[in-house]
Scaffold this motif. Structure first.
Motif, PDB file in Angstrom:
ATOM      1  N   SER A   1       0.964  -0.985  -0.024  1.00 61.18           N
ATOM      2  CA  SER A   1      -0.048  -0.015   0.088  1.00 61.18           C
ATOM      3  C   SER A   1       0.795   1.173  -0.027  1.00 61.18           C
ATOM      4  O   SER A   1       1.710   1.405   0.933  1.00 61.18           O
ATOM      5  N   LEU A   2       0.588   2.217  -1.140  1.00 64.26           N
ATOM      6  CA  LEU A   2       1.434   3.251  -1.188  1.00 64.26           C
ATOM      7  C   LEU A   2       0.639   4.627  -0.661  1.00 64.26           C
ATOM      8  O   LEU A   2      -0.528   4.571  -1.443  1.00 64.26           O
ATOM      9  N   SER A   3       1.246   5.570  -0.096  1.00 64.04           N
ATOM     10  CA  SER A   3       0.376   6.945   0.074  1.00 64.04           C
ATOM     11  C   SER A   3       0.947   7.763  -0.350  1.00 64.04           C
ATOM     12  O   SER A   3       2.253   8.168  -0.047  1.00 64.04           O
ATOM     13  N   LEU A   4       0.630   8.743  -1.053  1.00 67.64           N
ATOM     14  CA  LEU A   4       1.094   9.920  -1.731  1.00 67.64           C
ATOM     15  C   LEU A   4       1.152  11.103  -0.694  1.00 67.64           C
ATOM     16  O   LEU A   4       0.015  11.827  -0.688  1.00 67.64           O
ATOM     17  N   GLY A   5       1.824  11.164   0.154  1.00 65.79           N
ATOM     18  CA  GLY A   5       2.009  12.482   1.048  1.00 65.79           C
ATOM     19  C   GLY A   5       1.320  12.096   2.586  1.00 65.79           C
ATOM     20  O   GLY A   5       0.378  11.391   2.611  1.00 65.79           O
ATOM     21  N   ARG A   6       1.551  12.935   3.590  1.00 64.81           N
ATOM     22  CA  ARG A   6       0.592  12.885   4.844  1.00 64.81           C
ATOM     23  C   ARG A   6      -0.442  13.803   4.390  1.00 64.81           C
ATOM     24  O   ARG A   6      -0.547  14.373   3.400  1.00 64.81           O
TER      25      ARG A   6
ATOM     26  N   MET B   1      -6.395  10.270  -6.809  1.00 68.49           N
ATOM     27  CA  MET B   1      -6.394   9.601  -5.582  1.00 68.49           C
ATOM     28  C   MET B   1      -4.985   9.581  -4.985  1.00 68.49           C
ATOM     29  O   MET B   1      -4.179   9.508  -5.757  1.00 68.49           O
ATOM     30  N   ARG B   2      -4.880   9.700  -3.708  1.00 68.33           N
ATOM     31  CA  ARG B   2      -3.675   9.475  -3.103  1.00 68.33           C
ATOM     32  C   ARG B   2      -3.336   8.146  -2.526  1.00 68.33           C
ATOM     33  O   ARG B   2      -2.092   7.915  -2.143  1.00 68.33           O
ATOM     34  N   PHE B   3      -3.990   6.995  -2.695  1.00 71.04           N
ATOM     35  CA  PHE B   3      -3.717   5.825  -2.124  1.00 71.04           C
ATOM     36  C   PHE B   3      -3.870   4.589  -3.149  1.00 71.04           C
ATOM     37  O   PHE B   3      -4.938   4.563  -3.731  1.00 71.04           O
ATOM     38  N   LEU B   4      -2.860   3.789  -3.263  1.00 71.11           N
ATOM     39  CA  LEU B   4      -2.747   2.832  -4.213  1.00 71.11           C
ATOM     40  C   LEU B   4      -2.564   1.630  -3.449  1.00 71.11           C
ATOM     41  O   LEU B   4      -1.491   1.522  -2.795  1.00 71.11           O
ATOM     42  N   SER B   5      -3.391   0.520  -3.487  1.00 75.09           N
ATOM     43  CA  SER B   5      -3.196  -0.766  -2.670  1.00 75.09           C
ATOM     44  C   SER B   5      -2.907  -1.995  -3.761  1.00 75.09           C
ATOM     45  O   SER B   5      -3.797  -1.731  -4.763  1.00 75.09           O
ATOM     46  N   THR B   6      -2.121  -2.785  -3.705  1.00 68.53           N
ATOM     47  CA  THR B   6      -1.965  -3.769  -4.688  1.00 68.53           C
ATOM     48  C   THR B   6      -1.821  -5.397  -3.952  1.00 68.53           C
ATOM     49  O   THR B   6      -1.249  -5.130  -2.768  1.00 68.53           O
ATOM     50  N   ALA B   7      -2.354  -6.205  -4.419  1.00 70.12           N
ATOM     51  CA  ALA B   7      -2.279  -7.627  -3.788  1.00 70.12           C
ATOM     52  C   ALA B   7      -1.802  -8.591  -5.324  1.00 70.12           C
ATOM     53  O   ALA B   7      -2.424  -8.294  -6.118  1.00 70.12           O
TER      54      ALA B   7
END
Length: 234
Positions: free
Chosen positions: A122-127, A171-177
């Motif tokens: 899971s990646l988040s672009l910034g606080r 979108m700021r959040f990318l999740s991968t499985a």
């Protein structure tokens, strides 16, 4: 800073070595957690993790989010994993890419025999309230020596094209499985911000975007519930 850690898991044995900030804690018979025993990583840091799992299951998770901060160069994280008739469930917390930070991650996972993999990132672009920095992650997976997946993901909170309709759509959040070796499982239906991509081989990748990390993770959870509705979970 340079630091390396390794974990070796075999039937009846689990051994590891560590260097801060990569600290390993055993939290169950078949489970370990990576504990960030120092801040960062900062730009310029180089971290490496080696995993060897043979003939047994292992779950590897993190205790908290990883916050990547800017510095003199990219922050690098390299993972090498070898699975032999084993099951690895990799479930890391969110990696937060702060403004002006540059994060580079490289995952190379080799499966042999009847191995299974469930890999979540899971990646988040910034606080909160900041645009986020740049991230470039690559995952390579082989099965019995044959390539199954080689994918690079590029994100940048300051790049209008990458944040546009052809990228993350704001979108700021990318999740991968990534699932490998779980047999004949169901392919979850696509939704507005979540899609599954079956491989030309034993597995699939599921991607989800979200306005919040919880939304992106929930989309992945729901997709995995569909995948494993008639089979055993990882």
């Amino acid at each position: 800073m340079r630091a390396e850690a390794s974990i070796t898991a075999r039937p009846g044995a689990l051994h590891w070595s560590e260097q801060p900030p990569l600290t390993v804690r055993r939290t169950g018979s078949d489970r370990c957690h990576l504990v960030a025993s120092a801040g960062g990583p900062l730009g310029g840091d180089e971290l490496a993790l080696s995993l060897v799992v043979r003939g047994r299951p292992l779950t590897l998770a993190t205790t908290a989010a990883t916050v990547v901060q800017p510095g003199p160069g990219p922050a690098r994280f390299r993972v090498r994993a070898e699975l032999g008739d084993a099951c690895l469930n990799w479930h890391a917390g969110h990696t937060v890419i702060c403004a002006d930070a540059d994060y580079r991650a490289d995952f190379a996972i080799a499966l042999t025999g009847a191995s299974r993999l469930c890999f979540r990132e899971s990646l988040s672009l910034g606080r909160h309230g900041e645009p986020g920095g740049a991230a470039r992650t690559r995952i390579r997976i082989t099965v019995d020596g044959a390539p199954l997946l080689d994918q690079e993901t590029v994100l940048d909170g300051a790049d209008r094209a990458l944040c546009g309709p052809a990228g993350t759509s704001g979108m700021r959040f990318l999740s991968t499985a990534v699932l490998v070796g779980h047999g004949d499982v169901a392919v979850p239906p696509a939704t507005g911000r979540c899609a599954a991509l079956p491989f030309d081989g034993p597995g699939m990748q599921i991607l989800a975007l979200g306005e919040t990390g919880r939304a992106a993770d929930r989309a992945i959870d729901e997709a995995l519930t569909c995948v494993f509705a008639k089979t055993d979970p990882p």
